[in-house]
Design an enzyme around this catalytic site. Structure first.
Site, mmCIF file in Angstrom:
data_model
loop_
_atom_site.group_PDB
_atom_site.id
_atom_site.type_symbol
_atom_site.label_atom_id
_atom_site.label_comp_id
_atom_site.label_asym_id
_atom_site.label_seq_id
_atom_site.Cartn_x
_atom_site.Cartn_y
_atom_site.Cartn_z
ATOM 1 N N ARG A 88 0.851 -1.195 0.000
ATOM 2 C CA ARG A 88 0.000 0.000 0.000
ATOM 3 C C ARG A 88 0.879 1.233 0.000
ATOM 4 N NH1 ARG A 88 -2.921 -1.707 5.139
ATOM 5 N NH2 ARG A 88 -2.977 -3.915 4.631
ATOM 6 N N ARG B 74 11.449 5.779 3.985
ATOM 7 C CA ARG B 74 11.569 7.242 4.026
ATOM 8 C C ARG B 74 12.217 7.718 5.333
ATOM 9 N NH1 ARG B 74 5.577 8.892 2.811
ATOM 10 N NH2 ARG B 74 6.380 10.929 3.455
ATOM 11 N N ASP C 51 2.072 4.994 -0.145
ATOM 12 C CA ASP C 51 1.459 6.212 0.391
ATOM 13 C C ASP C 51 1.188 7.245 -0.695
ATOM 14 O OD1 ASP C 51 1.188 5.905 3.188
ATOM 15 O OD2 ASP C 51 3.367 5.977 3.390
#
Lengths: 252, 252
Positions: free
Chosen positions: A50, A198, A52
């Protein structure tokens, strides 16, 4: 019922992420709308990861089920025709082997995060790279990154919204390489925590700009505290490049 | 009066081309407007090449004159600050040597034309590549291309709007190389005719898809007739990568 698997490319800008939501265009919802426009079956689409809002993919994998049999190449052509002009493209369609599940069968996920490390802002690759004007030492980032390889508790690199039951993950690869003005951070693991790549990139950047020592990522990880690590790098530098499965698909 | 030289990157989409025009945003006009917003001198900007509408640059060169002395790095920062959010970025600013002229001093111009050769349309690189779904034989294109190297009359590859006095040009390099799904056509010459690279690419594409024989580009050139060559490839695959000068600038 036949299950099909898709390999997908998309530009995350302008999407609220992979997952269907009450508001905003999702990649999943865009694919399902394209399917509904040429088959009455209106299947749901399940993704391997999934991604972002703002995160791109060049090799996301998804599956869907259809009663009517479709030749994979016909399904690919129909999907791409109905996805125009959205920035989602189906690169491959294949018949999924028995028991295949895009998310649960995945062996490995590979991401690349790209930093444009120069004074001038990106004009051609805007929206596809993180612009960092101050010089970064990519070799120093690479050396620091190696401390995170292996099975660890990644609590420090996990978003507060992460829904995983455990923060223990095994990081198989974390490579930092400079190619001219571009720095590429590649990460491979069976699965990742929410924002893990990230947050690792945001932490390595502090090492690359000499604001933190080379053992900072290791110390941050040992603290098991999100506040001990660096900030979250922006989504638009991140690309889900590849998802691997036990039968060797996709062959690239 | 000091002359400055700039190295520029821009996304040609949304521009009517390099040159200032009565209507539409040009790259030149955008740069001049940025300059006018921080200096009362409002200098005009001269480019090495007048790229067409939709054509990109990663290494266009331009010059401008200013009475007030600017440190090159200050001029670079001011320009980039005032160019936001336009898709034009100044990569380098330097003091130009005496007699320097962005267009007339240029020794060589290098372009790359990128073809995305796969069934799926480009989602991430949309607007930066020419999408050709049918398989192309890049090696065949490369071999065919070599017949165009050297000093020739390129009338067959020249736009009807071309203003050059002579169609005789010397093509120094014409390389076709496949990198996965991408085919890159690189061309270097002292100067090019209007649409010359795009017309050569459109001609080589016919060879790559086996619609024309390997000697087609040579025969088309010998005909000295635009109708004898292939169609013009679209502008958005083309990037002006580099302009070289006698003093070795830019050093990359």
């Amino acid at each position: 019922m036949q299950r099909y698997r898709l390999r997908l490319e998309y530009d995350g800008c302008g999407f609220c992420g992979w997952q269907r939501q009450a508001e905003g265009a999702s990649v999943q919802g865009t694919l399902e709308a394209a399917l509904a426009s040429f088959t009455p079956e209106a299947p749901s689409v399940t993704g391997a990861g999934r991604t972002d809002a703002g995160v791109h993919a060049s090799g996301q994998v998804a599956h869907l089920d259809l009663e009517r049999f479709w030749l994979p190449e016909r399904l690919l052509a129909a999907l791409n025709a109905h996805l125009r002009p959205r920035r989602v493209a189906v690169r491959d369609v294949g018949l999924a082997p028995t028991g295949f599940h895009a998310r649960f069968s995945a062996l490995r996920r590979s991401y690349v995060f790209r930093i444009m490390n120069r004074r001038a802002p990106p004009a051609l690759e805007r929206g596809l790279v993180w612009h960092v004007p101050a010089p970064l030492d990519a070799e120093r980032m690479h050396v620091a990154a190696q401390a995170l390889i292996g099975r660890h508790d990644f609590t420090s690199f996990r978003s507060s919204e992460c829904q995983a039951l455990s923060a223990v993950k095994t990081l198989d690869l974390l490579h930092v390489r400079r190619r001219g003005e571009l720095i590429e951070v590649r990460a491979t693991a069976r699965s990742f925590l929410h924002h893990q790549v990230r947050n690792i990139v945001g932490t390595l950047k502090l090492v690359g700009e000499m604001k933190m020592a080379i053992d900072f990522p290791l110390a941050a990880m040992a603290a098991r505290d999100r506040a001990a690590a660096g900030p979250t790098a922006p989504p638009h530098g991140l690309v889900l490049e590849r998802v691997d499965y036990p039968d060797g698909w996709p062959r690239l």
